[in-house]
Design an enzyme around this catalytic site. Structure first.
Site, short mmCIF file in Angstrom:
data_model
loop_
_atom_site.label_atom_id
_atom_site.label_comp_id
_atom_site.label_asym_id
_atom_site.label_seq_id
_atom_site.Cartn_x
_atom_site.Cartn_y
_atom_site.Cartn_z
N ASP A 51 39.31 52.10 46.49
CA ASP A 51 39.40 53.51 47.19
C ASP A 51 40.98 53.70 47.16
O ASP A 51 41.52 53.81 48.26
CB ASP A 51 38.89 53.44 48.63
CG ASP A 51 37.43 53.09 48.52
OD1 ASP A 51 36.76 53.64 47.64
OD2 ASP A 51 36.89 52.33 49.46
N GLU A 225 28.79 63.49 46.17
CA GLU A 225 28.26 62.34 46.67
C GLU A 225 28.96 61.79 47.82
O GLU A 225 28.39 61.77 49.07
CB GLU A 225 27.92 61.11 45.60
CG GLU A 225 27.61 59.94 46.15
CD GLU A 225 26.11 59.82 46.51
OE1 GLU A 225 25.35 60.83 45.98
OE2 GLU A 225 25.58 58.98 47.29
N GLU A 344 62.02 42.40 45.27
CA GLU A 344 60.90 41.63 45.79
C GLU A 344 60.17 40.91 44.77
O GLU A 344 59.84 41.49 43.94
CB GLU A 344 60.03 42.48 46.69
CG GLU A 344 60.78 43.10 47.56
CD GLU A 344 61.48 42.56 48.68
OE1 GLU A 344 61.24 41.32 48.97
OE2 GLU A 344 62.75 42.60 48.93
CA LIG Z 1 59.81 39.42 49.65
#
Ligand SMILES: [Ca+2]
Ligand SMILES: [Ca+2]
Length: 466
Positions: A51, A225, A344
């Site tokens: 989703d 739907e 990161e």
């Molecule tokens: Ca991190």
């Protein structure tokens, strides 16, 4: 931080399958040697996601998703997740800043929602079961940042009529609307505070002119739907929704106003991809248009173990949406990744064998690293060349190595960093090593090697120019 040896939970069996199998599943056409660099869909490989609800804010795409639990045989969903990217291929894991537990009145079913920004605050509308009534209700959570933490500021459902799948839209005149519904389609006019509304809950007439005729449809005569996604482009309003059931396809309607009248415009994405549901999210980013959806393309994937994916598309000149097919290639990279700033470890184009968790120093870290696992970072712009590499790592065992490779998990080796034990999985230290031969724009692979068992965790990394 802790020096205890934190037990590592068992890795997802469904995701333990080697990338070769994933590539095979994603690429039905037989290839002699599937190339990992060709596959960037689905977007997330560390868990199942569903989703998709993308949001563009300050030059980044924030992607709000649900989380299908491993091995689910129903829509067993306890939390929502957030990811972000500035290039549509390298996605940063921001963990779960919103769960069923955020809503004291909610019982279960962390299903499809959408987040929007207004005046520097972020509002995330989600369906959950109201514990007091046993019915689906729409809750709204508020945050000061797109990655949360989100809190329930009203302490009760925003609206409740047993139906699901909220989409939120702020018109150019400032009026905000919340639409939702299955089997019906409803809307309310949100107030400027975004956590209350004025006027009543209004039903949008589901006519075959507005939403198409369902073949054989009797109790549900139109194709509508669930999963509406409402937005405006130019002066035209779009409602892209999951059509028919089951399996669903994605269709859309347009209107001259946010409240209709709607005209059915046809299929956006056919029934594809081994999930019997689908859910659309549509955005423009850096001058291009993108269509988010979900399928069952990961190993172990299916109707209850879904994965979000994205395709780039171009509107037709008359504003209609072209037919979009699911691919394993995904969207092209919009820009490059700068390897000379902190990145990161959980910024990933494709991962094999690893998972993520909350890091003690903030954000997330990559963990469950074993010999042979790897992370692909696409399109790292090394320029004239890197001279060294530094990573923030922790290990409750005796560590291992980070091999820096270009072009593939077994590609050109440009450096190897040794990671030793640090006394804990969240006891962090920096390790550095020289790098030679990394220049130009390259797909970077962090390949993890060492002995048996879990080797170490990684929080972030950075190259230094030569
Ligand atoms: Ca991190
Ligand atoms: Ca692993």
């Amino acid at each position: 931080m802790t020096t205890a040896t934190t037990p590592r939970r068992r890795r997802l069996p469904a995701l333990a399958i080697a990338f070769a199998l994933a590539a095979a599943a994603l690429s039905p056409a037989a290839e002699p040697s599937p190339s990992p660099v060709q596959a960037d869909n689905p977007i997330v490989q560390t868990i199942y996601t569903a989703d998709p609800a993308p949001l563009v804010h300050n030059g980044r795409v924030y992607l709000y998703t649900g989380h299908d639990e491993d091995g689910s045989t129903w829509f067993t969903m306890k939390e929502w997740r957030v990811w972000s990217s500035d290039d549509m291929v390298n996605w940063t894991d921001h963990g779960s800043p919103l769960s069923i537990d955020t809503f004291s009145w909610a019982r279960q079913d962390a299903w499809a929602g959408q987040a929007v920004e207004r005046n520097g605050k972020f509002y995330w509308y989600v369906p959950v079961v109201n514990d007091a009534t046993g019915r689906m209700a729409i809750g709204v959570a508020v945050a000061d940042s797109p990655t949360g933490p989100f809190r329930d500021t009203i302490g009760r459902p925003l609206v409740e009529n047993g139906e699901i799948d909220p989409t939120v839209f702020i018109d150019t005149d400032g009026q905000a609307y919340l639409y939702w519904g299955n089997p019906n389609l409803w809307y309310v006019r949100l107030n400027a505070d975004m956590t209350s509304y004025s006027g009543g809950v209004t039903a949008i007439p589901l006519t075959t002119a507005g939403f198409g005729a369902r073949p054989g449809g009797t109790s549900r005569p139109t194709l509508y739907e669930e999963g509406p996604w409402v937005y405006k482009r130019g002066s035209l309003y779009y409602n892209v929704f999951a059509a028919q059931c089951c399996s669903e396809f994605i269709a859309y309607s347009t209107a001259p106003s946010p409240t209709g009248p709607w005209t059915y415009r046809g299929t956006v994405m056919p029934t594809q991809g081994s999930s019997f549901t689908n859910h659309a999210g549509v955005i423009d980013f850096k001058g291009s248009s993108y269509f988010f959806y979900h399928n069952g393309a990961l190993p172990g994937g299916g109707g209850f173990t879904r994965s979000v994916a994205v395709e780039k598309f171009t509107y037709n000149a008359d504003g209609t949406i072209p037919l979009i097919n699911m691919t394993s290639t995904g969207a092209p990279q919009a820009g490059t990744l700068n390897p000379y700033v902190r990145q990161e470890a959980e910024t990933i184009a494709w991962a094999s064998g690893v998972e993520t968790e909350r890091a003690s120093e903030g954000g997330m870290n990559v963990g469950w690293i074993e010999n042979g696992d790897w992370i692909k970072v696409k399109g790292a712009a090394f320029g004239s060349g890197a001279g060294s590499f530094t990573a923030r790592v922790a290990s409750a065992t005796s560590g291992g190595r980070i091999e820096l490779r270009l072009g593939g998990a077994n590609g050109t080796l440009v450096g190897t960093c040794t990671v030793g034990g640090t006394g804990g999985w969240q006891t962090w230290t920096n390790v550095s090593c020289p790098v030679s031969g990394a220049s130009g724009t390259q797909d970077l692979y962090l390949k993890f090697t060492g002995g048996s068992g879990y080797l170490f965790n990684a929080d972030w990394w950075r190259f230094t120019a030569a």
